[in-house]
Design a protein around this motif. Structure first.
Motif, PDB file in Angstrom:
ATOM      1  N   GLU A   1      15.139   5.517  -6.028  1.00 56.29           N
ATOM      2  CA  GLU A   1      15.476   6.114  -4.719  1.00 56.29           C
ATOM      3  C   GLU A   1      14.419   6.367  -4.278  1.00 56.29           C
ATOM      4  O   GLU A   1      14.529   6.578  -2.343  1.00 56.29           O
ATOM      5  N   LEU A   2      13.160   7.293  -4.466  1.00 58.16           N
ATOM      6  CA  LEU A   2      12.081   7.141  -3.739  1.00 58.16           C
ATOM      7  C   LEU A   2      11.670   6.484  -2.372  1.00 58.16           C
ATOM      8  O   LEU A   2      11.244   6.360  -1.511  1.00 58.16           O
ATOM      9  N   LEU A   3      11.745   4.690  -3.402  1.00 60.40           N
ATOM     10  CA  LEU A   3      11.176   4.243  -2.187  1.00 60.40           C
ATOM     11  C   LEU A   3      11.594   3.547  -0.572  1.00 60.40           C
ATOM     12  O   LEU A   3      11.687   3.082  -0.256  1.00 60.40           O
TER      13      LEU A   3
ATOM     14  N   LEU B   1       0.752  -1.779   0.100  1.00 59.81           N
ATOM     15  CA  LEU B   1       0.257   0.218   0.129  1.00 59.81           C
ATOM     16  C   LEU B   1       0.938   1.146   0.201  1.00 59.81           C
ATOM     17  O   LEU B   1       0.429   1.862  -0.436  1.00 59.81           O
ATOM     18  N   LYS B   2       1.849   0.833   0.840  1.00 61.40           N
ATOM     19  CA  LYS B   2       2.703   2.891   0.932  1.00 61.40           C
ATOM     20  C   LYS B   2       3.425   2.360  -0.488  1.00 61.40           C
ATOM     21  O   LYS B   2       3.009   3.683  -1.028  1.00 61.40           O
ATOM     22  N   ASP B   3       4.195   1.710  -1.245  1.00 58.17           N
ATOM     23  CA  ASP B   3       4.240   1.753  -2.336  1.00 58.17           C
ATOM     24  C   ASP B   3       3.780   2.761  -3.396  1.00 58.17           C
ATOM     25  O   ASP B   3       3.517   3.155  -4.235  1.00 58.17           O
ATOM     26  N   ASP B   4       2.338   1.721  -3.186  1.00 61.94           N
ATOM     27  CA  ASP B   4       1.597   2.276  -4.219  1.00 61.94           C
ATOM     28  C   ASP B   4       1.010   3.737  -4.136  1.00 61.94           C
ATOM     29  O   ASP B   4       0.896   4.855  -5.149  1.00 61.94           O
ATOM     30  N   LEU B   5       0.884   3.858  -3.297  1.00 63.63           N
ATOM     31  CA  LEU B   5       0.555   5.067  -2.656  1.00 63.63           C
ATOM     32  C   LEU B   5       1.757   6.284  -3.042  1.00 63.63           C
ATOM     33  O   LEU B   5       1.717   7.816  -3.966  1.00 63.63           O
ATOM     34  N   LEU B   6       2.936   6.205  -2.571  1.00 69.57           N
ATOM     35  CA  LEU B   6       4.405   7.176  -3.684  1.00 69.57           C
ATOM     36  C   LEU B   6       4.423   7.269  -4.506  1.00 69.57           C
ATOM     37  O   LEU B   6       4.795   7.584  -5.520  1.00 69.57           O
TER      38      LEU B   6
ATOM     39  N   TYR C   1       4.174  10.718  -6.365  1.00 68.28           N
ATOM     40  CA  TYR C   1       5.631  10.152  -7.644  1.00 68.28           C
ATOM     41  C   TYR C   1       5.369  11.007  -9.188  1.00 68.28           C
ATOM     42  O   TYR C   1       6.284  11.728  -9.270  1.00 68.28           O
ATOM     43  N   GLU C   2       4.293  10.380  -9.516  1.00 67.11           N
ATOM     44  CA  GLU C   2       4.289  10.483 -10.536  1.00 67.11           C
ATOM     45  C   GLU C   2       3.148  12.190 -11.192  1.00 67.11           C
ATOM     46  O   GLU C   2       3.653  12.500 -11.916  1.00 67.11           O
ATOM     47  N   LYS C   3       2.724  12.009 -10.034  1.00 67.03           N
ATOM     48  CA  LYS C   3       1.788  13.414 -10.324  1.00 67.03           C
ATOM     49  C   LYS C   3       3.159  14.816  -9.790  1.00 67.03           C
ATOM     50  O   LYS C   3       2.279  16.037 -10.580  1.00 67.03           O
ATOM     51  N   LEU C   4       3.799  14.287  -8.689  1.00 69.63           N
ATOM     52  CA  LEU C   4       4.885  15.212  -8.262  1.00 69.63           C
ATOM     53  C   LEU C   4       6.115  15.921  -8.990  1.00 69.63           C
ATOM     54  O   LEU C   4       7.166  16.492  -8.888  1.00 69.63           O
TER      55      LEU C   4
END
Length: 75
Positions: free
Chosen positions: A70-72, A43-48, A52-55
């Motif tokens: 890197e973000l994950l 769930l965390k990875d899906d949210l991130l 990420y795609e939006k920002l």
């Protein structure tokens, strides 16, 4: 709504430019914010990934370059 830094402030030393900029801050519902910090990896990875795609483009405007991988790993 709660403010969340997509690239965590704790990673500031890894970046030349400030992480405390509007391009790195997103407004989240409290439950979503808690999920990023406290839930299972799927769930965390899906949210991130979605954030990420939006920002991604906004991050780059502020000189903040990080791959999704890197973000994950920051979390």
């Amino acid at each position: 709504m709660e403010a969340h830094h997509l690239i965590p402030i704790s990673k500031q030393k890894e970046f030349e430019f400030s992480l405390d900029v509007r391009g790195n801050i997103v407004s989240l519902w409290p439950n979503c914010h808690r999920a990023i910090h406290l839930t299972d990896n799927k769930l965390k990875d899906d949210l991130l990934k979605a954030l990420y795609e939006k920002l991604k483009e906004k991050l780059e405007i502020f000189g903040l370059y990080a791959s999704l991988q890197e973000l994950l790993e920051f979390y």
